[in-house]
Design a protein around this motif. Structure first.
Motif, PDB file in Angstrom:
ATOM      1  N   TYR A 304       0.825  -1.197   0.000  1.00 21.93           N
ATOM      2  CA  TYR A 304       0.000   0.000   0.000  1.00 21.93           C
ATOM      3  C   TYR A 304       0.868   1.258   0.000  1.00 21.93           C
ATOM      4  O   TYR A 304       1.949   1.310   0.586  1.00 21.93           O
ATOM      5  CB  TYR A 304      -0.902   0.026   1.239  1.00 21.93           C
ATOM      6  CG  TYR A 304      -1.895  -1.111   1.284  1.00 21.93           C
ATOM      7  CD1 TYR A 304      -2.811  -1.319   0.250  1.00 21.93           C
ATOM      8  CD2 TYR A 304      -1.923  -1.973   2.383  1.00 21.93           C
ATOM      9  CE1 TYR A 304      -3.717  -2.357   0.304  1.00 21.93           C
ATOM     10  CE2 TYR A 304      -2.834  -3.018   2.439  1.00 21.93           C
ATOM     11  CZ  TYR A 304      -3.731  -3.212   1.397  1.00 21.93           C
ATOM     12  OH  TYR A 304      -4.628  -4.245   1.442  1.00 21.93           O
ATOM     13  N   PHE A 317      -6.973   1.305   2.917  1.00 22.26           N
ATOM     14  CA  PHE A 317      -5.625   1.322   2.349  1.00 22.26           C
ATOM     15  C   PHE A 317      -5.707   1.020   0.856  1.00 22.26           C
ATOM     16  O   PHE A 317      -6.492   0.181   0.412  1.00 22.26           O
ATOM     17  CB  PHE A 317      -4.746   0.290   3.048  1.00 22.26           C
ATOM     18  CG  PHE A 317      -4.464   0.636   4.492  1.00 22.26           C
ATOM     19  CD1 PHE A 317      -3.288   1.264   4.865  1.00 22.26           C
ATOM     20  CD2 PHE A 317      -5.398   0.337   5.483  1.00 22.26           C
ATOM     21  CE1 PHE A 317      -3.034   1.592   6.184  1.00 22.26           C
ATOM     22  CE2 PHE A 317      -5.160   0.660   6.814  1.00 22.26           C
ATOM     23  CZ  PHE A 317      -3.971   1.297   7.163  1.00 22.26           C
ATOM     24  N   SER A 318      -4.856   1.701   0.086  1.00 21.02           N
ATOM     25  CA  SER A 318      -4.882   1.547  -1.373  1.00 21.02           C
ATOM     26  C   SER A 318      -3.468   1.428  -1.939  1.00 21.02           C
ATOM     27  O   SER A 318      -2.518   1.998  -1.381  1.00 21.02           O
ATOM     28  CB  SER A 318      -5.578   2.742  -2.029  1.00 21.02           C
ATOM     29  OG  SER A 318      -6.881   2.925  -1.497  1.00 21.02           O
ATOM     30  N   LYS A 319      -3.362   0.714  -3.067  1.00 20.97           N
ATOM     31  CA  LYS A 319      -2.068   0.552  -3.730  1.00 20.97           C
ATOM     32  C   LYS A 319      -1.847   1.595  -4.814  1.00 20.97           C
ATOM     33  O   LYS A 319      -0.706   1.935  -5.129  1.00 20.97           O
ATOM     34  CB  LYS A 319      -1.974  -0.846  -4.353  1.00 20.97           C
ATOM     35  CG  LYS A 319      -1.998  -1.972  -3.335  1.00 20.97           C
ATOM     36  CD  LYS A 319      -1.936  -3.325  -4.030  1.00 20.97           C
ATOM     37  CE  LYS A 319      -1.999  -4.463  -3.015  1.00 20.97           C
ATOM     38  NZ  LYS A 319      -1.989  -5.790  -3.686  1.00 20.97           N
ATOM     39  N   HIS A 324      -7.161   5.143  -4.253  1.00 22.03           N
ATOM     40  CA  HIS A 324      -7.162   6.071  -3.125  1.00 22.03           C
ATOM     41  C   HIS A 324      -8.187   7.183  -3.335  1.00 22.03           C
ATOM     42  O   HIS A 324      -8.937   7.528  -2.401  1.00 22.03           O
ATOM     43  CB  HIS A 324      -5.765   6.677  -2.961  1.00 22.03           C
ATOM     44  CG  HIS A 324      -5.676   7.706  -1.870  1.00 22.03           C
ATOM     45  ND1 HIS A 324      -5.913   7.424  -0.548  1.00 22.03           N
ATOM     46  CD2 HIS A 324      -5.388   9.045  -1.932  1.00 22.03           C
ATOM     47  CE1 HIS A 324      -5.765   8.527   0.175  1.00 22.03           C
ATOM     48  NE2 HIS A 324      -5.443   9.524  -0.643  1.00 22.03           N
TER      49      HIS A 324
END
Length: 335
Positions: A304, A317-319, A324
């Motif tokens: 992330y 949570f974002s990659k 996001h």
């Protein structure tokens, strides 16, 4: 003459018998008094100044109706002189406590113990207000700087270098003893965390670990997320990305922060504006807990790069930036 002698012997025997009876009765009365409980239904504080006599103690206990027959207490120490060796101090009398238990406490100098909790995530400024308000203690405004100097730290930067925990003291103690304990414990906890650090950690010193842990501490509302938040910051540093974390900006704003981060604050190039600077802030921004130190040393094995608050203490949570932005729209912009 013989009759007189017999009468005298009989009289002496009677007197001795009476004296013995009185002695036994007196001993029993005093013994019963020693094991009797003090007359109080709630805890009371008892202050004995240096040089306080035993007679003064007896008078004080009588005046406060903790005992009713002071002569019994005086008689008790006649039988057991060691009970008169009381020490000065700040004591607490508890309901159900016996006369002997109180005297034992005073002889051993078992003073009332106070406690203070230095909370994780708070700053030195906030801790000073807590310490300054403590009762029965001596506070020096420069206490944190003094402890640093005494330990050979001439940086003059106390933020984050003291461990949050509950500490104990007795009346009259100098608060510096508490601060000293806090400093020593942070050194121990930091060394332990640094020794357990991940091999690919993008931090070069224990102090950088301390800074990272303080940022993690301020970002977490959910303890289980600490390693993930740590991973986000570690991943961003490894990629050369800025941390872009609000708590650092807030810390840099100081007293000008009124609950909202202004656009001006976000644009301003300060040492704590991680939207404008690369890497870590120059100092910690709060006192990190042991859990945050470990999280900083051992980020979760995730990829992330972003997280956004769900407004309940947890985060999404974002990659990728696209993921996001969707999370921001959902949880922050209500779109």
């Amino acid at each position: 003459m013989k009759k007189i002698m017999i009468a005298l012997i009989a009289t002496c025997f009677t007197l001795l018998t009476l004296a013995g009876g009185v002695g036994i009765w007196g001993y029993k009365v005093v013994s019963d008094f020693a094991t009797s409980t003090l007359n109080t239904s709630e805890s009371q504080e008892l202050v004995l100044k240096r040089g306080t006599s035993f007679s003064y103690l007896v008078s004080t206990l009588e005046q406060r109706d903790l005992i009713t027959d002071g002569w019994k207490l005086k008689a008790l120490v006649k039988l057991k002189p060691e009970l008169a060796k009381i020490r000065s101090g700040f004591y607490e009398i508890h309901p159900g406590e016996s006369v002997t238990q109180l005297l034992t406490k005073l002889i051993k100098g078992e003073e009332k113990v106070f406690s203070v909790t230095l909370i994780e995530g708070q700053s030195i400024k906030e801790w000073k207000q807590v310490l300054k308000a403590l009762a029965h203690s001596q506070f020096d405004e420069n206490v944190f700087d003094l402890v640093l100097q005494e330990n050979g730290d001439e940086s003059g930067l106390p933020e984050g270098k003291f461990y949050p925990d509950t500490y104990h003291y007795v009346a009259g103690d100098n608060i510096k003893s508490i601060v000293q304990q806090s400093y020593k414990k942070m050194l121990q906890e930091l060394d332990a965390a640094w020794a357990l650090r991940a091999e690919d950690l993008p931090l070069t010193s224990p102090y950088e670990l301390l800074i990272m842990a303080s940022i993690i501490e301020k970002e977490t509302g959910k303890a289980s997320e600490r390693p993930w938040i740590s991973a986000v910051f570690a991943n961003r540093l490894n990629k050369g990305m800025r941390l872009q974390t609000d708590p650092t900006v807030i810390y840099g704003m100081g007293d000008s922060y009124k609950g909202n981060i202004t656009r001006k604050a976000l644009r301003e190039h300060t040492p704590f504006n991680t939207y404008r600077i690369n890497g870590l802030t120059p100092t910690p921004i709060a006192a990190p807990s042991g859990a945050s130190l470990i999280a900083a040393a051992q980020p979760a094995d995730v990829h992330y790069l972003y997280f956004v608050s769900k407004n309940d203490g947890s985060h999404v949570f974002s990659k990728t930036l696209t993921e996001h932005n969707r999370a921001v729209n959902k949880y922050q912009r209500n779109r």
